[in-house]
Design an enzyme around this catalytic site. Structure first.
Site, PDB file in Angstrom:
ATOM      1  N   GLY A 189       1.185   9.289  -7.237  1.00 50.78           N
ATOM      2  CA  GLY A 189       1.426   7.979  -7.807  1.00 50.78           C
ATOM      3  C   GLY A 189       2.915   7.707  -7.856  1.00 50.78           C
ATOM      4  O   GLY A 189       3.502   7.099  -6.963  1.00 50.78           O
ATOM      5  N   GLY A 211      -5.956 -10.960 -37.248  1.00 47.72           N
ATOM      6  CA  GLY A 211      -7.111 -10.386 -37.932  1.00 47.72           C
ATOM      7  C   GLY A 211      -8.279 -10.186 -36.977  1.00 47.72           C
ATOM      8  O   GLY A 211      -8.108  -9.793 -35.822  1.00 47.72           O
ATOM      9  N   GLN A 253       6.285 -11.917 -47.051  1.00 49.05           N
ATOM     10  CA  GLN A 253       7.457 -11.242 -46.489  1.00 49.05           C
ATOM     11  C   GLN A 253       7.092 -10.246 -45.387  1.00 49.05           C
ATOM     12  O   GLN A 253       7.834 -10.103 -44.411  1.00 49.05           O
ATOM     13  CB  GLN A 253       8.232 -10.533 -47.596  1.00 49.05           C
ATOM     14  CG  GLN A 253       9.033 -11.479 -48.485  1.00 49.05           C
ATOM     15  CD  GLN A 253       9.947 -10.733 -49.443  1.00 49.05           C
ATOM     16  OE1 GLN A 253       9.661  -9.611 -49.846  1.00 49.05           O
ATOM     17  NE2 GLN A 253      11.048 -11.366 -49.814  1.00 49.05           N
ATOM     18  N   GLU A 270       4.309   0.412 -10.782  1.00 56.94           N
ATOM     19  CA  GLU A 270       5.696   0.322 -10.301  1.00 56.94           C
ATOM     20  C   GLU A 270       6.644   1.201 -11.114  1.00 56.94           C
ATOM     21  O   GLU A 270       7.781   0.828 -11.403  1.00 56.94           O
ATOM     22  CB  GLU A 270       6.173  -1.131 -10.261  1.00 56.94           C
ATOM     23  CG  GLU A 270       5.439  -1.950  -9.216  1.00 56.94           C
ATOM     24  CD  GLU A 270       6.034  -3.320  -8.999  1.00 56.94           C
ATOM     25  OE1 GLU A 270       7.276  -3.435  -8.988  1.00 56.94           O
ATOM     26  OE2 GLU A 270       5.262  -4.270  -8.835  1.00 56.94           O
ATOM     27  N   ILE A 321      -4.516  -0.205  -4.999  1.00 55.32           N
ATOM     28  CA  ILE A 321      -3.774  -1.172  -4.203  1.00 55.32           C
ATOM     29  C   ILE A 321      -4.124  -2.587  -4.663  1.00 55.32           C
ATOM     30  O   ILE A 321      -5.265  -3.042  -4.515  1.00 55.32           O
ATOM     31  CB  ILE A 321      -4.072  -0.992  -2.697  1.00 55.32           C
ATOM     32  CG1 ILE A 321      -3.778   0.450  -2.273  1.00 55.32           C
ATOM     33  CG2 ILE A 321      -3.262  -1.997  -1.895  1.00 55.32           C
ATOM     34  CD1 ILE A 321      -2.388   0.943  -2.613  1.00 55.32           C
ATOM     35  N   ALA A 380       0.845  -1.201   0.000  1.00 54.05           N
ATOM     36  CA  ALA A 380       0.000   0.000   0.000  1.00 54.05           C
ATOM     37  C   ALA A 380       0.877   1.247   0.000  1.00 54.05           C
ATOM     38  O   ALA A 380       1.236   1.783   1.055  1.00 54.05           O
ATOM     39  CB  ALA A 380      -0.939  -0.008   1.204  1.00 54.05           C
TER      40      ALA A 380
END
Length: 382
Positions: free
Chosen positions: A130, A337, A276, A361, A156, A123
């Site tokens: 942030g 697709g 290709q 993180e 959290i 936490a």
């Protein structure tokens, strides 16, 4: 089967190769019902504990094996994003305890989290801070033999289902980063509440937490007063490379799915792989995956070899691996697709899973700042 030749790189020992095989067998046999995310996460934590894999999530004798963390996360992510999440949070949530906790704190919690008997959470994030951890405003005010917590935490992971939280709050020893401390908090405390469960494009247990005059004993502090920022950065320094490893696992799965698609899908009487432009996509995907793996396991090996910090190496690994995994998975969706955007398809799920890794993180742009500062500092010292 995804490419395993990287296990022969000199970054790894025989024990790492044995661990990779063990986790591969475990992950290949997973049968988890994902219709209830909380229940699925609890089941995964239990399974990881029973299999002995969760035992690798914490430090042994004060040291984490980062290469093992990364190998486990890469393998689990390749099979199941929530399995990776469940393992990662057992480590991140107790990282402060395993690295900095007292003998009593380690004895109480690590045995539970490693055997899957308790779920942990980290936490740190607040609504207004942030990536700027030093700007945290949640307070922990000393009152006799206790501290009183007031404030909010948000985004959290495992919020709402965790049995133990390592929480960071301002104790005020000094301004900014030097005034934060770390505490062990349990959800049964009076004044602790789960204010909101947060839904994301890839379902994980997430919550916003509120603390109102929540009293915790001073013995719940991890480390010393004012050491919280250093603890948080040390834990993230270790686990940031493992975030990159999870992204690598997602990318490897995307390449595997793409190889199956282009070698079996026919266009004008020939497989897609004869084109290709398709070969160009496959080449770029393979290149990005190997480059990411080299950065990740360099960072992990450097830390395991005794480097006190791997801030620059871990930031490079996380930035490159998560950004390139996004590209690899996007290419996989394109190669599939219409099936690539069909709900429930493997590459569609990977597309949703990867996005958050470029944010949590340490967001990608923050990693660029970290890398630049570290590089400039090295230049000034030379």
């Amino acid at each position: 089967m995804a490419d395993q030749t990287f296990l022969n790189w000199p970054f790894f020992d025989d024990r790492h190769r044995a661990l990779a095989a063990e986790v591969e067998a475990f992950a290949a046999g997973l049968t988890i019902d994902h219709s209830d995310t909380d229940a699925a996460c609890r089941a995964l934590v239990t399974a990881l504990g029973e299999a002995g894999i969760a035992a690798h999530s914490g430090a042994l004798d004060g040291k984490l094996d980062v290469r093992s963390l990364c190998l486990i996360r890469e393998t689990l992510a390749r099979h199941d994003g929530l399995a990776d999440f469940a393992f990662a949070m057992q480590g991140l949530g107790t990282g402060a305890i395993s690295l900095f906790g007292s003998e009593a704190q380690r004895g109480e919690w690590l045995s539970q989290t490693r055997r899957g008997a308790a779920i942990s959470a980290f936490a740190l994030t607040e609504p207004q801070s942030g990536s700027d951890v030093a700007n945290s405003t949640m307070t922990a005010t000393r009152d006799g033999e206790d501290y009183i917590l007031n404030g909010e935490k948000t985004w959290i992971s495992n919020g709402g289902i965790a049995d133990v939280y390592t929480l960071f709050a301002r104790t005020g020893e000094a301004p900014g980063a030097k005034g934060l401390s770390c505490f062990i908090v349990t959800p049964d405390l009076q004044g602790f509440s789960v204010e909101e469960r947060l839904e994301t494009i890839a379902p994980h247990p997430l919550a916003r937490l509120k603390f109102t005059d929540c009293r915790v004993p001073a013995s719940a502090m991890i480390g010393r007063p004012g050491q919280g920022f250093a603890i948080a950065m040390s834990v993230l320094d270790v686990f940031r490379s493992s975030v990159a490893a999870a992204a690598l696992g997602f990318a490897r799965r995307a390449l595997d799915e793409s190889l199956k698609r282009v070698t079996t899908r026919q266009v004008q009487g020939a497989p897609l792989s004869d084109l290709q432009m398709v070969q160009g996509h496959i080449a770029d995907m393979a290149l990005d995956i190997d480059a990411a793996a080299l950065l990740i396991y360099r960072a992990a090996w450097t830390k395991d070899s005794g480097a006190p910090r791997v801030t620059r190496e871990a930031a490079m690994a996380k930035l490159f691996a998560t950004d390139q995994a996004q590209k690899v998975i996007d290419a996989a969706v394109q190669l599939h697709g219409g099936d690539g955007v069909r709900s429930g398809e493997t590459v569609e799920k990977l597309y949703r899973e990867i996005r958050a890794l470029r944010i949590y993180e340490g967001a990608s742009d923050v990693q660029r700042v970290v890398i630049a500062r570290q590089t400039l500092a090295a230049q000034q010292e030379s």
